[in-house]
Design a protein around this motif. Structure first.
Motif, PDB file in Angstrom:
ATOM      1  N   ARG A   1      66.708  67.067  55.108  1.00  0.00           N
ATOM      2  CA  ARG A   1      66.833  68.522  55.081  1.00  0.00           C
ATOM      3  C   ARG A   1      65.537  69.185  54.624  1.00  0.00           C
ATOM      4  N   ARG A   2      64.640  68.399  54.052  1.00  0.00           N
ATOM      5  CA  ARG A   2      63.362  68.940  53.607  1.00  0.00           C
ATOM      6  C   ARG A   2      62.371  68.951  54.767  1.00  0.00           C
ATOM      7  N   ASN A   3      61.573  69.993  54.812  1.00  0.00           N
ATOM      8  CA  ASN A   3      60.568  70.104  55.857  1.00  0.00           C
ATOM      9  C   ASN A   3      59.524  68.998  55.705  1.00  0.00           C
ATOM     10  N   GLN A   4      59.083  68.473  56.821  1.00  0.00           N
ATOM     11  CA  GLN A   4      58.060  67.425  56.890  1.00  0.00           C
ATOM     12  C   GLN A   4      58.568  66.039  56.513  1.00  0.00           C
ATOM     13  N   GLU A   5      59.788  65.897  56.033  1.00  0.00           N
ATOM     14  CA  GLU A   5      60.327  64.561  55.736  1.00  0.00           C
ATOM     15  C   GLU A   5      60.696  63.878  57.051  1.00  0.00           C
ATOM     16  N   ARG A   6      60.362  62.609  57.162  1.00  0.00           N
ATOM     17  CA  ARG A   6      60.634  61.866  58.383  1.00  0.00           C
ATOM     18  C   ARG A   6      61.232  60.500  58.054  1.00  0.00           C
TER      19      ARG A   6
ATOM     20  N   HIS B   1      65.521  75.318  63.381  1.00  0.00           N
ATOM     21  CA  HIS B   1      65.043  73.939  63.484  1.00  0.00           C
ATOM     22  C   HIS B   1      66.007  73.094  64.316  1.00  0.00           C
TER      23      HIS B   1
ATOM     24  N   GLY C   1      63.274  63.699  62.296  1.00  0.00           N
ATOM     25  CA  GLY C   1      63.213  64.737  61.275  1.00  0.00           C
ATOM     26  C   GLY C   1      63.416  66.109  61.882  1.00  0.00           C
TER      27      GLY C   1
ATOM     28  N   ASN D   1      65.107  62.659  52.289  1.00  0.00           N
ATOM     29  CA  ASN D   1      65.955  63.846  52.406  1.00  0.00           C
ATOM     30  C   ASN D   1      65.527  64.594  53.663  1.00  0.00           C
TER      31      ASN D   1
ATOM     32  N   TYR E   1      74.844  62.573  50.242  1.00  0.00           N
ATOM     33  CA  TYR E   1      74.178  62.475  48.941  1.00  0.00           C
ATOM     34  C   TYR E   1      73.995  61.001  48.614  1.00  0.00           C
TER      35      TYR E   1
END
Length: 226
Positions: A100-105, A125, A114, A98, A68
Motif C-alpha cells: 500500500r506504500r508508494n514505491q514498495e515492490r 493507482h 506494486g 507493504n 496485516y
C-alpha cells in the motif's frame, strides 16, 4: 558450487550440507520438504484460517500475503521451517513488503508487483506487474553476451535467428501484466547491439540505405520486436 546473491554477484564455494541454489536436486528436495509446510499452513489452526493469509510457493521460493503481517504469522513461519523442518531461512532475501506504500515492490519469480499511478489521473493507482530490475539486468547481460565482439564471425542472419529464439522464450515468460515498457527497452538494446556489430565489421561507419531506418533494415532481416 556457484550461487548468485541479490545484487547479482556470483559466489563460488563448497557446501557443507544441502544443495546449491540452481542445482538439479534443489527444486525436488524443496518440494518434498515444503509440501508439509503447505499442508500445515492451510490446515485448521494455520495462518490460512486464523489470519486469512495466503501462501504462494514455487519450489523453495514463497510469498505469504495477509492484510496485516503480524508477529504471530512471522513466528509461525520461522518455527515451522527452522524448528520443525530443520531448514534455514535466508533472512537476507526475506522481508516484509507493504504494497500500500508508494514505491514498495514485491519481487517474485522474476516479476515485480506494486502500485503505480494512472497517467490520466496521478491520484489514482493500479496494480502493476512487470519484469523486475534484476530480470532486466540479466536479460541485458544475456543479449550483450550473444552479440559480443567474440561472435563477430557469425553471419548476421544466423545471429538474428539465435536472438529471435531467445527473445521468444523470454517474451513468453514475461508477457503477463504490463511489460510494454520493459519490452521497448529490450527492443532498443537489441537494435543498438546489432548496430554496433555492423559498425565493427565495416571499415566505414555503417548506415542503412537511403530512405531506410535501422529499425526497418533489421526487420527485413527477420528480427522480431517484442
Amino acid at each position: 558450487m556457484q550461487e548468485e546473491d541479490e545484487q547479482g554477484r556470483k559466489r563460488i564455494g563448497r557446501n557443507k550440507s544441502g544443495t546449491p541454489q540452481g542445482g538439479v536436486l534443489s527444486p525436488l528436495l524443496a518440494n518434498i520438504y515444503l509440501h508439509w509446510f503447505d499442508r500445515i499452513f492451510h490446515r485448521k489452526g494455520g495462518p490460512a484460517h486464523w489470519a486469512n493469509a495466503t501462501l504462494i510457493r514455487y519450489a523453495d521460493d514463497f510469498v505469504v500475503m495477509a492484510r496485516y503481517m503480524s508477529p504471530q504469522i512471522q513466528d509461525f513461519i520461522e518455527q515451522k521451517l527452522e524448528a520443525w523442518l530443520g531448514l534455514k531461512l535466508n533472512r537476507q532475501k526475506s522481508r516484509i513488503v507493504n504494497l500500500r506504500r508508494n514505491q514498495e515492490r514485491l519481487e517474485f519469480l522474476g516479476y515485480q508487483i506494486g502500485l503505480a499511478p494512472v497517467r490520466a489521473d496521478r491520484r489514482r493507482h493500479y496494480w502493476r506487474m512487470e519484469p523486475s530490475h534484476k530480470a532486466m539486468r540479466r536479460e541485458v547481460d544475456r543479449i550483450w553476451e550473444m552479440t559480443a565482439p567474440k561472435h563477430g564471425w557469425k553471419p548476421l542472419p544466423e545471429l538474428i535467428g539465435e536472438l529471435n529464439r531467445h527473445l521468444k522464450g523470454w517474451t513468453n515468460y514475461y508477457q503477463l501484466g504490463q511489460p510494454r515498457e520493459a519490452f521497448q527497452r529490450i527492443n532498443r538494446y537489441v537494435r543498438q547491439q546489432l548496430y554496433q556489430r555492423l559498425r565493427r565489421s565495416s571499415q566505414r561507419p555503417w548506415k542503412p540505405a537511403p530512405g531506410q531506418t535501422a529499425y526497418e533494415y533489421f526487420k527485413e532481416l527477420g528480427l522480431i520486436y517484442l
